[in-house]
Design a protein around this motif. Structure first.
Motif, PDB file in Angstrom:
ATOM      1  N   GLU A  53       0.809  -1.208   0.000  1.00  0.00           N
ATOM      2  CA  GLU A  53       0.000   0.000   0.000  1.00  0.00           C
ATOM      3  C   GLU A  53       0.848   1.267   0.000  1.00  0.00           C
ATOM      4  OE1 GLU A  53      -3.504   1.995   2.834  1.00  0.00           O
ATOM      5  OE2 GLU A  53      -2.855  -0.083   3.135  1.00  0.00           O
ATOM      6  N   CYS A  54       2.020   1.214   0.632  1.00  0.00           N
ATOM      7  CA  CYS A  54       2.750   2.439   0.930  1.00  0.00           C
ATOM      8  C   CYS A  54       4.072   2.610   0.201  1.00  0.00           C
ATOM      9  CB  CYS A  54       3.017   2.511   2.438  1.00  0.00           C
ATOM     10  SG  CYS A  54       1.529   2.573   3.462  1.00  0.00           S
ATOM     11  N   ALA A  55       4.577   1.593  -0.465  1.00  0.00           N
ATOM     12  CA  ALA A  55       5.882   1.718  -1.118  1.00  0.00           C
ATOM     13  C   ALA A  55       5.848   2.828  -2.160  1.00  0.00           C
ATOM     14  CB  ALA A  55       6.288   0.403  -1.757  1.00  0.00           C
ATOM     15  N   THR A  56       6.914   3.596  -2.243  1.00  0.00           N
ATOM     16  CA  THR A  56       7.013   4.674  -3.217  1.00  0.00           C
ATOM     17  C   THR A  56       6.838   4.117  -4.625  1.00  0.00           C
ATOM     18  OG1 THR A  56       8.506   5.894  -1.768  1.00  0.00           O
ATOM     19  CG2 THR A  56       8.486   6.514  -4.094  1.00  0.00           C
ATOM     20  N   GLY A  57       6.019   4.790  -5.402  1.00  0.00           N
ATOM     21  CA  GLY A  57       5.755   4.353  -6.761  1.00  0.00           C
ATOM     22  C   GLY A  57       4.525   3.483  -6.913  1.00  0.00           C
ATOM     23  N   LYS A  58       3.930   3.041  -5.797  1.00  0.00           N
ATOM     24  CA  LYS A  58       2.721   2.216  -5.869  1.00  0.00           C
ATOM     25  C   LYS A  58       1.511   3.039  -6.330  1.00  0.00           C
ATOM     26  CE  LYS A  58       3.972  -1.944  -4.480  1.00  0.00           C
ATOM     27  NZ  LYS A  58       3.732  -3.163  -5.289  1.00  0.00           N
ATOM     28  N   ASP A  59       1.529   4.346  -6.011  1.00  0.00           N
ATOM     29  CA  ASP A  59       0.472   5.262  -6.459  1.00  0.00           C
ATOM     30  C   ASP A  59      -0.911   4.800  -6.000  1.00  0.00           C
ATOM     31  OD1 ASP A  59      -0.222   7.655  -7.777  1.00  0.00           O
ATOM     32  OD2 ASP A  59      -0.851   6.542  -9.562  1.00  0.00           O
ATOM     33  N   VAL A  60      -1.000   4.372  -4.739  1.00  0.00           N
ATOM     34  CA  VAL A  60      -2.262   3.868  -4.193  1.00  0.00           C
ATOM     35  C   VAL A  60      -3.063   5.020  -3.598  1.00  0.00           C
ATOM     36  CG1 VAL A  60      -3.305   2.325  -2.484  1.00  0.00           C
ATOM     37  CG2 VAL A  60      -1.254   1.609  -3.731  1.00  0.00           C
ATOM     38  N   GLY A  61      -4.334   5.080  -3.922  1.00  0.00           N
ATOM     39  CA  GLY A  61      -5.237   6.080  -3.371  1.00  0.00           C
ATOM     40  C   GLY A  61      -6.136   5.476  -2.310  1.00  0.00           C
ATOM     41  N   PHE A  62      -7.385   5.208  -2.665  1.00  0.00           N
ATOM     42  CA  PHE A  62      -8.314   4.604  -1.711  1.00  0.00           C
ATOM     43  C   PHE A  62      -8.141   3.094  -1.672  1.00  0.00           C
ATOM     44  CE2 PHE A  62     -10.767   8.556  -2.458  1.00  0.00           C
ATOM     45  CZ  PHE A  62     -10.971   8.934  -1.144  1.00  0.00           C
ATOM     46  N   VAL A  63      -8.168   2.528  -0.467  1.00  0.00           N
ATOM     47  CA  VAL A  63      -8.243   1.081  -0.274  1.00  0.00           C
ATOM     48  C   VAL A  63      -9.395   0.797   0.681  1.00  0.00           C
ATOM     49  CG1 VAL A  63      -5.761   0.789  -0.639  1.00  0.00           C
ATOM     50  CG2 VAL A  63      -6.647   1.020   1.678  1.00  0.00           C
ATOM     51  N   VAL A  64      -9.923  -0.393   0.600  1.00  0.00           N
ATOM     52  CA  VAL A  64     -11.004  -0.773   1.508  1.00  0.00           C
ATOM     53  C   VAL A  64     -10.440  -1.013   2.895  1.00  0.00           C
ATOM     54  CG1 VAL A  64     -12.769  -2.487   2.036  1.00  0.00           C
ATOM     55  CG2 VAL A  64     -12.382  -1.789  -0.340  1.00  0.00           C
ATOM     56  N   HIS A  65     -10.983  -0.316   3.868  1.00  0.00           N
ATOM     57  CA  HIS A  65     -10.629  -0.587   5.259  1.00  0.00           C
ATOM     58  C   HIS A  65     -11.566  -1.622   5.855  1.00  0.00           C
ATOM     59  CE1 HIS A  65      -8.898   0.229   9.222  1.00  0.00           C
ATOM     60  NE2 HIS A  65     -10.127   0.125   9.677  1.00  0.00           N
ATOM     61  N   GLY A  66     -12.858  -1.540   5.548  1.00  0.00           N
ATOM     62  CA  GLY A  66     -13.789  -2.533   6.070  1.00  0.00           C
ATOM     63  C   GLY A  66     -15.224  -2.226   5.702  1.00  0.00           C
ATOM     64  N   LEU A  67     -16.097  -3.147   6.034  1.00  0.00           N
ATOM     65  CA  LEU A  67     -17.545  -2.991   5.884  1.00  0.00           C
ATOM     66  C   LEU A  67     -18.140  -3.233   7.259  1.00  0.00           C
ATOM     67  CD1 LEU A  67     -19.935  -2.543   3.924  1.00  0.00           C
ATOM     68  CD2 LEU A  67     -20.063  -5.037   3.693  1.00  0.00           C
ATOM     69  N   TRP A  68     -18.699  -2.160   7.848  1.00  0.00           N
ATOM     70  CA  TRP A  68     -19.056  -2.181   9.257  1.00  0.00           C
ATOM     71  C   TRP A  68     -20.565  -2.201   9.470  1.00  0.00           C
ATOM     72  CZ3 TRP A  68     -15.791   2.835  10.208  1.00  0.00           C
ATOM     73  CH2 TRP A  68     -14.442   2.561   9.965  1.00  0.00           C
ATOM     74  N   PRO A  69     -21.086  -3.163  10.226  1.00  0.00           N
ATOM     75  CA  PRO A  69     -22.484  -3.078  10.671  1.00  0.00           C
ATOM     76  C   PRO A  69     -22.660  -1.821  11.528  1.00  0.00           C
ATOM     77  CG  PRO A  69     -21.628  -5.289  10.991  1.00  0.00           C
ATOM     78  CD  PRO A  69     -20.452  -4.404  10.674  1.00  0.00           C
ATOM     79  N   GLN A  70     -23.684  -1.048  11.233  1.00  0.00           N
ATOM     80  CA  GLN A  70     -23.866   0.248  11.872  1.00  0.00           C
ATOM     81  C   GLN A  70     -25.291   0.400  12.373  1.00  0.00           C
ATOM     82  OE1 GLN A  70     -21.160   2.280  11.852  1.00  0.00           O
ATOM     83  NE2 GLN A  70     -22.094   3.966  13.000  1.00  0.00           N
ATOM     84  N   ASN A  71     -25.456   1.004  13.538  1.00  0.00           N
ATOM     85  CA  ASN A  71     -26.782   1.343  14.036  1.00  0.00           C
ATOM     86  C   ASN A  71     -27.117   2.788  13.700  1.00  0.00           C
ATOM     87  OD1 ASN A  71     -27.781  -1.077  15.211  1.00  0.00           O
ATOM     88  ND2 ASN A  71     -26.362  -0.815  16.924  1.00  0.00           N
ATOM     89  N   ASN A  72     -28.399   3.062  13.559  1.00  0.00           N
ATOM     90  CA  ASN A  72     -28.819   4.428  13.258  1.00  0.00           C
ATOM     91  C   ASN A  72     -28.346   5.407  14.332  1.00  0.00           C
ATOM     92  OD1 ASN A  72     -30.176   3.887  10.821  1.00  0.00           O
ATOM     93  ND2 ASN A  72     -32.007   3.240  11.925  1.00  0.00           N
ATOM     94  N   ALA A  73     -28.308   4.945  15.561  1.00  0.00           N
ATOM     95  CA  ALA A  73     -27.864   5.772  16.686  1.00  0.00           C
ATOM     96  C   ALA A  73     -27.228   4.864  17.721  1.00  0.00           C
ATOM     97  CB  ALA A  73     -29.031   6.536  17.289  1.00  0.00           C
ATOM     98  N   GLY A  74     -26.359   5.423  18.527  1.00  0.00           N
ATOM     99  CA  GLY A  74     -25.748   4.659  19.603  1.00  0.00           C
ATOM    100  C   GLY A  74     -24.603   3.788  19.123  1.00  0.00           C
ATOM    101  N   LYS A  75     -24.155   2.914  19.996  1.00  0.00           N
ATOM    102  CA  LYS A  75     -22.997   2.065  19.726  1.00  0.00           C
ATOM    103  C   LYS A  75     -23.341   0.976  18.720  1.00  0.00           C
ATOM    104  CE  LYS A  75     -19.544  -0.788  22.107  1.00  0.00           C
ATOM    105  NZ  LYS A  75     -18.415  -0.138  21.411  1.00  0.00           N
TER     106      LYS A  75
END
Length: 212
Positions: A53-75
């Motif tokens: 991801e980080c080596a010079t010359g890789k030219d990486v922009g966005f990568v997927v960090h994750g897909l998170w279950p989310q609640n409308n409010a709260g934890k």
């Protein structure tokens, strides 16, 4: 669901057939986290530990960090059950989009186990929603540092994805720099508006670092 997705999911399901599943946790929607690699790679130790991801010359922009279950409010739920070691087939499948095997395992343990899905189906969903998002040219062609407001970044994503509803994109920042863009999806993987629980950068102007 297209034939391509059915074939991908079927093949991965065979590889992950022995997975032990936890019951799905209560959650309302998903957040796709897209990490901006140029900022991540400035963190202490990140470049040395993440060459893909980080080596010079890789030219990486966005990568997927994750897909998170989310609640409308709260934890929102995390770490909902046992997370055995992922199969090589599952890791190889998603590695081009999440370029670190340790991150893939971590995201499965922390977020995937809350979905009630097998690893193969969870990561097939990750790829499906990632493939639905088009990146603005301001990011794909970035060559130098830029300063923009979080609202402008979100508007650029909205214009590049006109079928997405208002409020589907959220920016995140750290120390005055863009760290990620978050995209919200219903449980059926259709795009939707985020709620306040998805977070949002509140700094008036943030730096967008160029790819390495």
């Amino acid at each position: 669901m297209s034939t391509m997705w059915k074939l991908l999911i079927t093949g991965l399901a065979i590889a992950g057939a022995t997975a032990v599943l936890a019951a799905p946790a209560q959650f309302d929607y998903y957040v796709l986290s897209l990490s901006w690699a140029p900022e991540f790679c400035t963190q202490p130790g990140a470049a040395a530990a993440n060459g893909a991801e980080c080596a010079t010359g890789k030219d990486v922009g966005f990568v997927v960090h994750g897909l998170w279950p989310q609640n409308n409010a709260g934890k929102s739920p995390e770490s909902c059950g046992p997370a055995g070691r992922l199969s090589k087939a599952v890791i190889d499948f998603i590695l081009p989009y999440m370029p670190n095997a340790g991150l893939i395992q971590h995201e499965w343990a922390t977020h995937g186990t809350c979905t009630g899905l097998t690893p193969s189906n969870y990561f097939a969903n990750v790829l499906q929603v990632r493939s639905a998002v088009q990146f603005p040219v301001q990011f794909t062609a970035a060559q130098e540092k830029a300063m923009e407001s979080p609202g402008l970044i979100e508007s650029q994503f909205a214009r590049s994805n006109p079928s997405f509803p208002d409020g589907a994109f959220r920016s995140a920042c750290r120390n005055g720099a863009l760290t990620e863009v978050r995209v919200c999806f219903n449980k059926d993987l259709s795009p939707r508006a985020c709620t306040a629980s998805a977070g949002e950068c509140t700094t008036s102007s943030i730096a967008i670092l160029p790819p390495r």
